[in-house]
Design an enzyme around this catalytic site. Structure first.
Site, PDB file in Angstrom:
ATOM      1  N   TYR A  14      39.512  33.451  49.335  1.00  0.00           N
ATOM      2  CA  TYR A  14      39.842  34.571  48.447  1.00  0.00           C
ATOM      3  C   TYR A  14      38.652  35.524  48.455  1.00  0.00           C
ATOM      4  O   TYR A  14      38.137  35.901  47.420  1.00  0.00           O
ATOM      5  CB  TYR A  14      40.059  33.965  47.050  1.00  0.00           C
ATOM      6  CG  TYR A  14      40.884  34.748  46.066  1.00  0.00           C
ATOM      7  CD1 TYR A  14      42.090  35.327  46.411  1.00  0.00           C
ATOM      8  CD2 TYR A  14      40.461  34.860  44.739  1.00  0.00           C
ATOM      9  CE1 TYR A  14      42.845  36.005  45.478  1.00  0.00           C
ATOM     10  CE2 TYR A  14      41.212  35.537  43.791  1.00  0.00           C
ATOM     11  CZ  TYR A  14      42.413  36.105  44.179  1.00  0.00           C
ATOM     12  OH  TYR A  14      43.168  36.768  43.238  1.00  0.00           O
ATOM     13  N   HIS A  59      40.760  42.849  46.321  1.00  0.00           N
ATOM     14  CA  HIS A  59      42.074  42.224  46.136  1.00  0.00           C
ATOM     15  C   HIS A  59      42.059  41.358  44.868  1.00  0.00           C
ATOM     16  O   HIS A  59      42.960  41.438  44.040  1.00  0.00           O
ATOM     17  CB  HIS A  59      42.402  41.360  47.361  1.00  0.00           C
ATOM     18  CG  HIS A  59      43.603  40.491  47.207  1.00  0.00           C
ATOM     19  ND1 HIS A  59      44.896  40.968  47.261  1.00  0.00           N
ATOM     20  CD2 HIS A  59      43.722  39.150  46.981  1.00  0.00           C
ATOM     21  CE1 HIS A  59      45.752  39.972  47.086  1.00  0.00           C
ATOM     22  NE2 HIS A  59      45.060  38.857  46.915  1.00  0.00           N
ATOM     23  N   ARG A  70      46.536  39.085  34.922  1.00  0.00           N
ATOM     24  CA  ARG A  70      45.792  38.837  33.668  1.00  0.00           C
ATOM     25  C   ARG A  70      45.026  40.100  33.295  1.00  0.00           C
ATOM     26  O   ARG A  70      43.823  40.194  33.553  1.00  0.00           O
ATOM     27  CB  ARG A  70      44.769  37.694  33.855  1.00  0.00           C
ATOM     28  CG  ARG A  70      45.318  36.347  34.239  1.00  0.00           C
ATOM     29  CD  ARG A  70      44.162  35.376  34.510  1.00  0.00           C
ATOM     30  NE  ARG A  70      43.268  35.894  35.558  1.00  0.00           N
ATOM     31  CZ  ARG A  70      43.477  35.715  36.864  1.00  0.00           C
ATOM     32  NH1 ARG A  70      44.494  35.002  37.280  1.00  0.00           N
ATOM     33  NH2 ARG A  70      42.648  36.231  37.735  1.00  0.00           N
ATOM     34  N   GLU A  87      50.113  39.424  53.351  1.00  0.00           N
ATOM     35  CA  GLU A  87      48.692  39.466  53.006  1.00  0.00           C
ATOM     36  C   GLU A  87      47.914  39.670  54.302  1.00  0.00           C
ATOM     37  O   GLU A  87      48.020  38.864  55.238  1.00  0.00           O
ATOM     38  CB  GLU A  87      48.235  38.187  52.296  1.00  0.00           C
ATOM     39  CG  GLU A  87      48.779  38.095  50.874  1.00  0.00           C
ATOM     40  CD  GLU A  87      48.125  37.005  50.031  1.00  0.00           C
ATOM     41  OE1 GLU A  87      47.525  36.070  50.602  1.00  0.00           O
ATOM     42  OE2 GLU A  87      48.229  37.095  48.788  1.00  0.00           O
ATOM     43  N   GLU A 119      44.948  39.221  56.419  1.00  0.00           N
ATOM     44  CA  GLU A 119      43.804  38.302  56.418  1.00  0.00           C
ATOM     45  C   GLU A 119      43.292  38.119  57.842  1.00  0.00           C
ATOM     46  O   GLU A 119      43.953  38.458  58.816  1.00  0.00           O
ATOM     47  CB  GLU A 119      44.218  36.922  55.871  1.00  0.00           C
ATOM     48  CG  GLU A 119      44.797  36.976  54.476  1.00  0.00           C
ATOM     49  CD  GLU A 119      44.820  35.618  53.783  1.00  0.00           C
ATOM     50  OE1 GLU A 119      44.098  34.693  54.234  1.00  0.00           O
ATOM     51  OE2 GLU A 119      45.554  35.485  52.793  1.00  0.00           O
ATOM     52  N   ASP A 158      49.392  35.900  55.583  1.00  0.00           N
ATOM     53  CA  ASP A 158      49.736  34.848  54.623  1.00  0.00           C
ATOM     54  C   ASP A 158      50.899  35.359  53.760  1.00  0.00           C
ATOM     55  O   ASP A 158      50.709  35.782  52.624  1.00  0.00           O
ATOM     56  CB  ASP A 158      48.491  34.542  53.770  1.00  0.00           C
ATOM     57  CG  ASP A 158      48.733  33.462  52.738  1.00  0.00           C
ATOM     58  OD1 ASP A 158      49.627  32.627  52.948  1.00  0.00           O
ATOM     59  OD2 ASP A 158      48.009  33.461  51.721  1.00  0.00           O
ATOM     60  N   GLN A 205      55.275  32.789  42.946  1.00  0.00           N
ATOM     61  CA  GLN A 205      53.845  32.560  42.662  1.00  0.00           C
ATOM     62  C   GLN A 205      53.533  32.728  41.172  1.00  0.00           C
ATOM     63  O   GLN A 205      52.820  31.913  40.580  1.00  0.00           O
ATOM     64  CB  GLN A 205      53.015  33.555  43.480  1.00  0.00           C
ATOM     65  CG  GLN A 205      51.503  33.378  43.384  1.00  0.00           C
ATOM     66  CD  GLN A 205      50.739  34.408  44.234  1.00  0.00           C
ATOM     67  OE1 GLN A 205      51.344  35.222  44.937  1.00  0.00           O
ATOM     68  NE2 GLN A 205      49.427  34.379  44.155  1.00  0.00           N
ATOM     69  N   TYR A 253      51.930  29.254  39.618  1.00  0.00           N
ATOM     70  CA  TYR A 253      50.533  29.149  40.052  1.00  0.00           C
ATOM     71  C   TYR A 253      49.584  28.512  39.039  1.00  0.00           C
ATOM     72  O   TYR A 253      48.500  28.070  39.411  1.00  0.00           O
ATOM     73  CB  TYR A 253      50.004  30.506  40.522  1.00  0.00           C
ATOM     74  CG  TYR A 253      49.366  31.380  39.469  1.00  0.00           C
ATOM     75  CD1 TYR A 253      47.976  31.542  39.428  1.00  0.00           C
ATOM     76  CD2 TYR A 253      50.145  32.029  38.527  1.00  0.00           C
ATOM     77  CE1 TYR A 253      47.393  32.354  38.471  1.00  0.00           C
ATOM     78  CE2 TYR A 253      49.562  32.837  37.571  1.00  0.00           C
ATOM     79  CZ  TYR A 253      48.188  32.999  37.549  1.00  0.00           C
ATOM     80  OH  TYR A 253      47.614  33.790  36.595  1.00  0.00           O
ATOM     81  N   THR A 300      43.027  37.892  51.248  1.00  0.00           N
ATOM     82  CA  THR A 300      43.508  39.250  51.499  1.00  0.00           C
ATOM     83  C   THR A 300      42.352  40.235  51.523  1.00  0.00           C
ATOM     84  O   THR A 300      41.559  40.299  50.585  1.00  0.00           O
ATOM     85  CB  THR A 300      44.524  39.654  50.419  1.00  0.00           C
ATOM     86  OG1 THR A 300      45.518  38.643  50.352  1.00  0.00           O
ATOM     87  CG2 THR A 300      45.164  40.988  50.742  1.00  0.00           C
TER      88      THR A 300
HETATM   89 MN    MN Z   1      46.183  34.427  51.097  1.00  0.00          MN
END
Ligand code: MN
Length: 428
Positions: free
Chosen positions: A126, A131, A140, A200, A202, A234, A241, A245, A360
């Site tokens: 990550y 991102h 959040r 995503e 990546e 991805d 999600q 998650y 990402t």
């Molecule tokens: Mn990813």
């Protein structure tokens, strides 16, 4: 770490193969990425190197005796450098091996590319702080970037069985996934096709030399355990999600499909594109096991990245794919060496052919989101396409193409090729 620039990177170096000298090719003699290919479905996979519009069959060229890519990836750094040198010498103008190598070549557009190796474990990091911040705000609003982010390279263990390889045309295809989805105003979830399917952008890091369980890889040796990089998509179902998650992270929202590009560009080929790794003023310095002078001086890699989209409507009208965004790997918050050092600091063993996703790779600006979740602000702001269509998330028939390349004054441009995949309708 002894990755250096040598005569295999010289901009003036030309190949006797004309297509390798085309300024537009991703695969000039300075690149030499590895992949697996076969001429017929009944054939076994062979190891090849991309050069111009051709594939050099390494066993036919008598450069290797084995077709085992994982074994090749496990070679030590000196052996990998020697192989790069042998390929460069054989392919450059004036080589005495020209006839032997030419007889071992086949056109790229006449072969099927496979996954670059047998992928063992897959870990997705990550490292894109832009991102992480943007997505954190959507999930959040009160607490976008969690307090551990600037200390720990965050990751989850993913699944390798559903990683597929990019192909020409539609690329890797997969049906839109079903999953538990809970609408914001609903009291209960339902099993439905995802309505918020996303890509995503990546990079995938392939592990080369393994480490013994219980023996961490130090940051100074970390890059010697990395074979090279490929593009990686991805695919993510945002509605699945959002519901699943917490508290253990992504599960079925991510493991239905991921796509990797067929050619692995080695760290040796990327040597001219290294840059200083810096942190914004006021951010904590990495803990000592994640810090070294070399990592500070040249830990980052300048790889320009792009996402392109072609909808089924565009395809039917003969319209080319349109570019949705661009960003650069040098903006990642953690380096390749830091990911390897962190992954093994507890004694975890990495094996040849393991894959680490970068996470990402969004840029600092709003239009540099590496996913539709960011580009459409969670679906609130649809993206207008040149033909009048709108996109918040992916529709059936959409083809997503990732591209990557490295450019620097005084050096030959090299590319990562492309990573292509398409969404098929859900199986319901
Ligand atoms: Mn990813």
């Amino acid at each position: 770490m002894s990755i250096g620039i040598d005569d295999t990177h010289a901009a003036a170096l030309l190949s006797w193969l004309e297509s390798a000298n085309d300024l537009a090719t991703d695969f000039p003699i300075q690149n030499l990425p590895y992949g697996r290919f076969r001429r017929e479905p009944a054939c076994d996979w062979s190891i090849g190197v991309a050069i111009g519009d051709q594939v050099l069959d390494l066993r036919l060229a008598k450069v290797l005796e084995s077709d085992d890519m994982n074994r090749l990836m496990g070679l030590n750094h000196a052996a990998r450098l020697a192989l790069r040198r042998a390929l460069s010498l054989g392919l450059r103008q004036g080589s005495t091996q020209q006839d032997q190598f030419r007889a071992a070549m086949v056109a790229q557009d006449s072969v099927e590319m496979g996954l670059p190796c047998e992928i063992g474990d897959f870990t997705d990091f990550y490292t894109g702080i832009h991102h992480a911040t943007t997505v954190g705000k959507l999930f959040r609003p009160e607490n976008p970037l969690l307090p551990n982010y600037k200390w720990v390279p965050i990751a989850y263990h993913g699944r390798s069985s559903s990683i597929g390889v990019s192909r020409p045309g539609l690329g890797q295809t997969f049906p839109r996934p079903l999953g538990q989805i809970k609408a914001p105003d609903a009291t209960e979830p339902r099993l439905e096709p995802s309505a918020k399917l996303d890509f995503e952008l990546e990079l995938g890091l392939f592990i080369g030399r393994p480490n013994v369980i219980g023996e961490p890889i130090s940051i100074t040796e970390a890059e010697q355990h990395v074979f090279g990089l490929a593009l990686f998509n991805d695919w993510s179902a945002r509605d699945i999600q959002a519901w699943e998650y917490q508290p253990l992270g992504p599960f079925l929202s991510k493991n239905f499909a991921s796509t990797v590009s067929p050619w692995v560009v080695t760290l040796e080929a990327l040597a001219p594109f290294r840059q200083a790794f810096t942190r914004p003023e006021g951010d904590p310095a990495p803990l000592p096991y994640l810090n070294s002078p070399t990592n500070q001086e040249q830990g980052a890699i300048n790889i320009q990245l792009e996402v392109w989209l072609q909808t089924s409507q565009m395809r039917a009208a003969g319209d080319a794919a349109v570019r949705l965004m661009e960003s650069n790997f040098r903006d990642a918050y953690w380096t390749v060496a830091q990911l390897v050092a962190h992954h093994t600091v507890n004694g975890c063993n990495l094996r040849s052919g393991d894959l680490l996703g970068s996470g990402t790779l969004s840029g600092p600006k709003a239009e540099q989101g590496g996913s539709l979740l960011e580009l459409s602000q969670g679906g609130k702001r649809p993206l207008p396409l040149p033909n009048g269509e709108l996109r918040t998330f992916l529709e059936d028939g959409d083809t997503v193409i990732l591209r990557g390349y490295c450019q620097r004054e005084g050096f030959r441009r090299i590319g990562l090729g492309e990573c292509r995949g398409s969404v098929l309708p859900a199986r319901i």
